[in-house]
Motif scaffolding. Structure first.
Motif, PDB file in Angstrom:
ATOM      1  N   LEU A 223      17.575   0.863 -57.326  1.00  0.00           N
ATOM      2  CA  LEU A 223      18.279   1.227 -56.097  1.00  0.00           C
ATOM      3  C   LEU A 223      19.068   2.521 -56.233  1.00  0.00           C
ATOM      4  CD1 LEU A 223      19.513  -2.197 -54.700  1.00  0.00           C
ATOM      5  CD2 LEU A 223      17.624  -0.794 -53.933  1.00  0.00           C
ATOM      6  N   LEU A 224      19.628   2.802 -57.409  1.00  0.00           N
ATOM      7  CA  LEU A 224      20.331   4.064 -57.590  1.00  0.00           C
ATOM      8  C   LEU A 224      19.376   5.250 -57.507  1.00  0.00           C
ATOM      9  CD1 LEU A 224      22.948   3.369 -60.408  1.00  0.00           C
ATOM     10  CD2 LEU A 224      23.145   3.042 -57.953  1.00  0.00           C
ATOM     11  N   LYS A 225      18.083   4.989 -57.758  1.00  0.00           N
ATOM     12  CA  LYS A 225      17.096   6.074 -57.719  1.00  0.00           C
ATOM     13  C   LYS A 225      16.735   6.460 -56.283  1.00  0.00           C
ATOM     14  CE  LYS A 225      17.261   5.162 -62.037  1.00  0.00           C
ATOM     15  NZ  LYS A 225      18.307   4.161 -61.945  1.00  0.00           N
ATOM     16  N   LEU A 226      17.112   5.597 -55.321  1.00  0.00           N
ATOM     17  CA  LEU A 226      16.860   5.939 -53.917  1.00  0.00           C
ATOM     18  C   LEU A 226      17.610   7.200 -53.524  1.00  0.00           C
ATOM     19  CD1 LEU A 226      17.012   2.453 -52.156  1.00  0.00           C
ATOM     20  CD2 LEU A 226      15.003   3.868 -52.488  1.00  0.00           C
ATOM     21  N   GLY A 227      18.839   7.353 -54.048  1.00  0.00           N
ATOM     22  CA  GLY A 227      19.606   8.544 -53.736  1.00  0.00           C
ATOM     23  C   GLY A 227      18.946   9.803 -54.263  1.00  0.00           C
ATOM     24  N   GLY A 228      18.495   9.760 -55.522  1.00  0.00           N
ATOM     25  CA  GLY A 228      17.818  10.922 -56.094  1.00  0.00           C
ATOM     26  C   GLY A 228      16.518  11.240 -55.384  1.00  0.00           C
ATOM     27  N   TYR A 229      15.747  10.201 -55.055  1.00  0.00           N
ATOM     28  CA  TYR A 229      14.480  10.423 -54.358  1.00  0.00           C
ATOM     29  C   TYR A 229      14.716  11.001 -52.963  1.00  0.00           C
ATOM     30  CZ  TYR A 229       9.929   9.456 -52.259  1.00  0.00           C
ATOM     31  OH  TYR A 229       8.728   9.578 -51.625  1.00  0.00           O
ATOM     32  N   GLY A 230      15.746  10.501 -52.272  1.00  0.00           N
ATOM     33  CA  GLY A 230      16.060  11.041 -50.959  1.00  0.00           C
ATOM     34  C   GLY A 230      16.446  12.505 -51.014  1.00  0.00           C
ATOM     35  N   LEU A 231      17.215  12.894 -52.040  1.00  0.00           N
ATOM     36  CA  LEU A 231      17.579  14.308 -52.194  1.00  0.00           C
ATOM     37  C   LEU A 231      16.352  15.170 -52.439  1.00  0.00           C
ATOM     38  CD1 LEU A 231      20.819  14.043 -54.351  1.00  0.00           C
ATOM     39  CD2 LEU A 231      20.654  14.776 -51.985  1.00  0.00           C
ATOM     40  N   ILE A 232      15.392  14.666 -53.209  1.00  0.00           N
ATOM     41  CA  ILE A 232      14.157  15.420 -53.456  1.00  0.00           C
ATOM     42  C   ILE A 232      13.431  15.697 -52.140  1.00  0.00           C
ATOM     43  CG2 ILE A 232      11.859  15.278 -54.521  1.00  0.00           C
ATOM     44  CD1 ILE A 232      13.144  13.719 -56.806  1.00  0.00           C
ATOM     45  N   ARG A 233      13.503  14.740 -51.205  1.00  0.00           N
ATOM     46  CA  ARG A 233      12.776  14.880 -49.946  1.00  0.00           C
ATOM     47  C   ARG A 233      13.503  15.752 -48.915  1.00  0.00           C
ATOM     48  NH1 ARG A 233       8.321  14.343 -52.075  1.00  0.00           N
ATOM     49  NH2 ARG A 233       7.552  12.266 -52.554  1.00  0.00           N
ATOM     50  N   VAL A 234      14.840  15.759 -48.917  1.00  0.00           N
ATOM     51  CA  VAL A 234      15.551  16.479 -47.851  1.00  0.00           C
ATOM     52  C   VAL A 234      16.071  17.844 -48.282  1.00  0.00           C
ATOM     53  CG1 VAL A 234      16.242  14.322 -46.734  1.00  0.00           C
ATOM     54  CG2 VAL A 234      17.805  15.417 -48.340  1.00  0.00           C
ATOM     55  N   LEU A 235      16.285  18.077 -49.576  1.00  0.00           N
ATOM     56  CA  LEU A 235      16.831  19.371 -49.991  1.00  0.00           C
ATOM     57  C   LEU A 235      15.938  20.563 -49.633  1.00  0.00           C
ATOM     58  CD1 LEU A 235      18.596  18.700 -53.425  1.00  0.00           C
ATOM     59  CD2 LEU A 235      19.618  19.149 -51.199  1.00  0.00           C
ATOM     60  N   PRO A 236      14.579  20.427 -49.693  1.00  0.00           N
ATOM     61  CA  PRO A 236      13.761  21.589 -49.265  1.00  0.00           C
ATOM     62  C   PRO A 236      13.980  22.005 -47.816  1.00  0.00           C
ATOM     63  CG  PRO A 236      12.431  20.064 -50.547  1.00  0.00           C
ATOM     64  CD  PRO A 236      13.734  19.389 -50.303  1.00  0.00           C
ATOM     65  N   LEU A 237      14.480  21.108 -46.962  1.00  0.00           N
ATOM     66  CA  LEU A 237      14.748  21.467 -45.571  1.00  0.00           C
ATOM     67  C   LEU A 237      15.966  22.364 -45.447  1.00  0.00           C
ATOM     68  CD1 LEU A 237      14.217  17.973 -43.889  1.00  0.00           C
ATOM     69  CD2 LEU A 237      12.590  19.866 -43.975  1.00  0.00           C
ATOM     70  N   PHE A 238      16.862  22.290 -46.421  1.00  0.00           N
ATOM     71  CA  PHE A 238      18.126  23.025 -46.365  1.00  0.00           C
ATOM     72  C   PHE A 238      18.281  23.917 -47.594  1.00  0.00           C
ATOM     73  CE2 PHE A 238      18.628  19.019 -44.124  1.00  0.00           C
ATOM     74  CZ  PHE A 238      19.185  19.402 -42.918  1.00  0.00           C
ATOM     75  N   SER A 239      17.214  24.571 -47.991  1.00  0.00           N
ATOM     76  CA  SER A 239      17.239  25.322 -49.252  1.00  0.00           C
ATOM     77  C   SER A 239      18.260  26.459 -49.218  1.00  0.00           C
ATOM     78  CB  SER A 239      15.843  25.875 -49.561  1.00  0.00           C
ATOM     79  OG  SER A 239      15.357  26.637 -48.466  1.00  0.00           O
ATOM     80  N   LEU A 240      18.382  27.164 -48.077  1.00  0.00           N
ATOM     81  CA  LEU A 240      19.327  28.278 -48.002  1.00  0.00           C
ATOM     82  C   LEU A 240      20.773  27.799 -48.044  1.00  0.00           C
ATOM     83  CD1 LEU A 240      17.590  30.510 -45.281  1.00  0.00           C
ATOM     84  CD2 LEU A 240      17.571  30.797 -47.762  1.00  0.00           C
ATOM     85  N   VAL A 241      21.069  26.704 -47.333  1.00  0.00           N
ATOM     86  CA  VAL A 241      22.430  26.167 -47.346  1.00  0.00           C
ATOM     87  C   VAL A 241      22.740  25.563 -48.705  1.00  0.00           C
ATOM     88  CG1 VAL A 241      24.042  24.669 -46.117  1.00  0.00           C
ATOM     89  CG2 VAL A 241      22.097  25.644 -44.914  1.00  0.00           C
ATOM     90  N   ASN A 242      21.752  24.945 -49.320  1.00  0.00           N
ATOM     91  CA  ASN A 242      21.956  24.301 -50.609  1.00  0.00           C
ATOM     92  C   ASN A 242      22.347  25.312 -51.678  1.00  0.00           C
ATOM     93  OD1 ASN A 242      21.592  21.937 -52.500  1.00  0.00           O
ATOM     94  ND2 ASN A 242      20.088  23.331 -53.347  1.00  0.00           N
ATOM     95  N   VAL A 243      21.787  26.520 -51.607  1.00  0.00           N
ATOM     96  CA  VAL A 243      22.139  27.557 -52.581  1.00  0.00           C
ATOM     97  C   VAL A 243      23.625  27.895 -52.494  1.00  0.00           C
ATOM     98  CG1 VAL A 243      21.779  29.993 -53.162  1.00  0.00           C
ATOM     99  CG2 VAL A 243      19.826  28.540 -52.676  1.00  0.00           C
ATOM    100  N   LYS A 244      24.172  27.892 -51.277  1.00  0.00           N
ATOM    101  CA  LYS A 244      25.586  28.224 -51.100  1.00  0.00           C
ATOM    102  C   LYS A 244      26.514  27.149 -51.650  1.00  0.00           C
ATOM    103  CE  LYS A 244      24.627  31.970 -48.731  1.00  0.00           C
ATOM    104  NZ  LYS A 244      24.911  33.313 -49.276  1.00  0.00           N
ATOM    105  N   LEU A 245      26.075  25.887 -51.624  1.00  0.00           N
ATOM    106  CA  LEU A 245      26.947  24.781 -52.019  1.00  0.00           C
ATOM    107  C   LEU A 245      26.592  24.170 -53.369  1.00  0.00           C
ATOM    108  CD1 LEU A 245      27.524  22.810 -48.697  1.00  0.00           C
ATOM    109  CD2 LEU A 245      29.083  24.314 -49.889  1.00  0.00           C
ATOM    110  N   SER A 246      25.589  24.696 -54.044  1.00  0.00           N
ATOM    111  CA  SER A 246      25.183  24.093 -55.320  1.00  0.00           C
ATOM    112  C   SER A 246      26.300  24.144 -56.350  1.00  0.00           C
ATOM    113  CB  SER A 246      23.931  24.795 -55.861  1.00  0.00           C
ATOM    114  OG  SER A 246      24.163  26.183 -56.007  1.00  0.00           O
TER     115      SER A 246
END
Length: 446
Positions: A223-246
């Motif tokens: 169940l803890l892996k659901l969070g990591g898997y979800g991030l793998i799926r949604v982070l490509p949608l926000f790649s530019l914003v993610n760079v600013k907040l990484s």
């Protein structure tokens, strides 16, 4: 894949036979492993279901952990504590996990992601140990629901923008402004809580401590892996914003991991110590994912699989001690080598696996994650070094306190271990070490 889902639906009708369910889950696990190496993405499924190698690896982990959960929970069958309903909840949870890891549509992913909460909550509140399990269930419920509502609004906004919620069609957010920043945070927040990140982790130790062995093994293993898997799926949608907040995510993950590691060194409850160590490990996974590099992604997937096997085995060991002594306190469960000498080997093997010693899968994953974080900025070297040091420190603390010393006077006789318990521990340890030796590590391909 569809035949595995149908098999689980058929298995629900046979929950009255514990042995049949247990054997069927192992058979399904081995059959699913035979699918390895196929060139697939959609994998002959429908238009909303499909797996890549990341989803395949996590589904295989779910099958394997669930098989071991049923084997480790034999005491529920012996005590007659509603064993049929217990098996039904586990199969429903496994189905929710399979749908989550094989969803090609964001809405189906959200529904299955949230539906995994219900059988987990029933397992904690129905078969937990103490009256505090109600408080633990409420903590988990409200943390998860509070974080997931913004995700639903984010997905509706994504549908309004792209006209589809299919993962292969959705277009990403290409503008960096305050609206996209808020959109990004509302999307990521649900997965950060599920991971969980430091400061959003308060539900996890409570849920682990009050859950039965099945709940703890499933929580830590899958169940803890659901969070990591979800991030793998949604982070490509926000790649530019993610760079600013990484930089924010990496700072909180590394420094929070160090703080949680220090908290581990003052725990007296074995299950609580293992739960806090999961927060430190999964924080490093978040670092690798937000860097958005190949080393970080591959290391995160490998650590998720390795941590799932290792942490599940440690919770199984903690339950074995609890069944013998009636307590999880390290102050009482001292000197276990005196009356459980053969079990001391498994304590040692799983403890060194938890600190990422060779030749375990955790070593490969942590090396990849450390390389990705250090290559992102050299400033993180100090935090990562402290994280690795304290990881070994609290693991050795748990092993030395529990195995050495003078045992409690009221413990005058104890069963050293049953064949079933040794088999469960062996089946946790074997894939954790054999996968890296055989060179069968799945290279994730997005």
């Amino acid at each position: 894949m569809l035949k595995f889902i149908l098999s689980l639906f058929l298995l629900m009708s046979g929950v009255s036979s514990w042995m049949m369910v247990q054997c069927s889950l192992f058979i399904l696990s081995f059959m699913f492993m035979l699918c390895y190496g196929s060139s697939f993405y959609v994998f002959n499924l429908s238009w909303v279901l499909g797996v890549d190698y990341i989803g395949y690896s996590l589904i295989m982990l779910s099958f394997w952990i669930m098989s071991l959960v049923v084997m480790a929970s034999e005491k529920i069958k012996e005590s007659g504590n509603y064993p049929g309903l217990f098996l039904l909840m586990n199969i429903v949870l496994l189905l929710a996990l399979i749908f989550t890891f094989s969803s090609m549509d964001y809405l189906l992913f959200y529904v299955s992601f949230e539906s995994s909460l219900i059988p987990t909550l029933i397992l904690i509140m129905g078969w937990g140990y103490q009256p505090e399990r109600i408080e633990a269930g409420v903590y988990m419920l409200f943390y998860t629901l509070f974080a997931s509502l913004p995700l639903l609004l984010s997905l509706l906004s994504l549908y309004n923008m792209s006209g589809s919620l299919s993962m292969t069609v959705c277009s990403g957010v290409s503008v960096v402004d305050y609206v996209s920043l808020l959109w990004y945070l509302s999307t990521v927040f649900a997965f950060v809580v599920k991971l969980p990140l430091f400061m959003f982790h308060l539900w996890l130790p409570k849920a682990h401590v009050e859950a039965p062995v099945a709940g703890s093994m499933i929580l830590a293993g899958v169940l803890l892996k659901l969070g990591g898997y979800g991030l793998i799926r949604v982070l490509p949608l926000f790649s530019l914003v993610n760079v600013k907040l990484s930089c924010v995510w990496i700072s909180v993950s590394v420094l929070g991991g160090v703080v949680v590691s220090l908290m581990c060194l003052r725990q007296v409850d074995i299950k609580s110590l293992i739960a806090y160590s999961s927060v430190a490990h999964m924080g490093l996974v978040l670092c690798g994912l937000v860097v958005c590099g190949f080393w970080g992604l591959s290391g995160a997937v490998v650590v998720m699989i390795g941590h799932g096997l290792c942490s599940s085995g440690l919770f199984c060991l903690a339950n074995i001690v609890y069944e013998r002594l009636g307590s999880r306190s390290l102050l009482i469960s001292k000197g276990l080598l005196n009356f459980m000498p053969s079990m001391g080997l498994w304590w040692f093997l799983l403890s060194v696996s938890n600190m990422a010693a060779p030749p375990t899968l955790n070593l490969l994953g942590e090396i990849s994650l450390i390389m990705s974080v250090v290559s992102w900025t050299y400033i993180s070297i100090g935090g990562v070094a402290l994280l690795s040091f304290f990881s070994a420190a609290y693991t050795l603390y748990m092993y030395s306190i529990s195995q050495h010393g003078v045992f409690y006077n009221s413990v005058y006789s104890c069963c050293s271990g049953k064949v079933r318990e040794y088999l469960v521990l062996f089946l946790h340890w074997l894939p954790l070490n054999v996968i890296i030796l055989k060179g069968m590590v799945v290279v994730p391909v997005l």
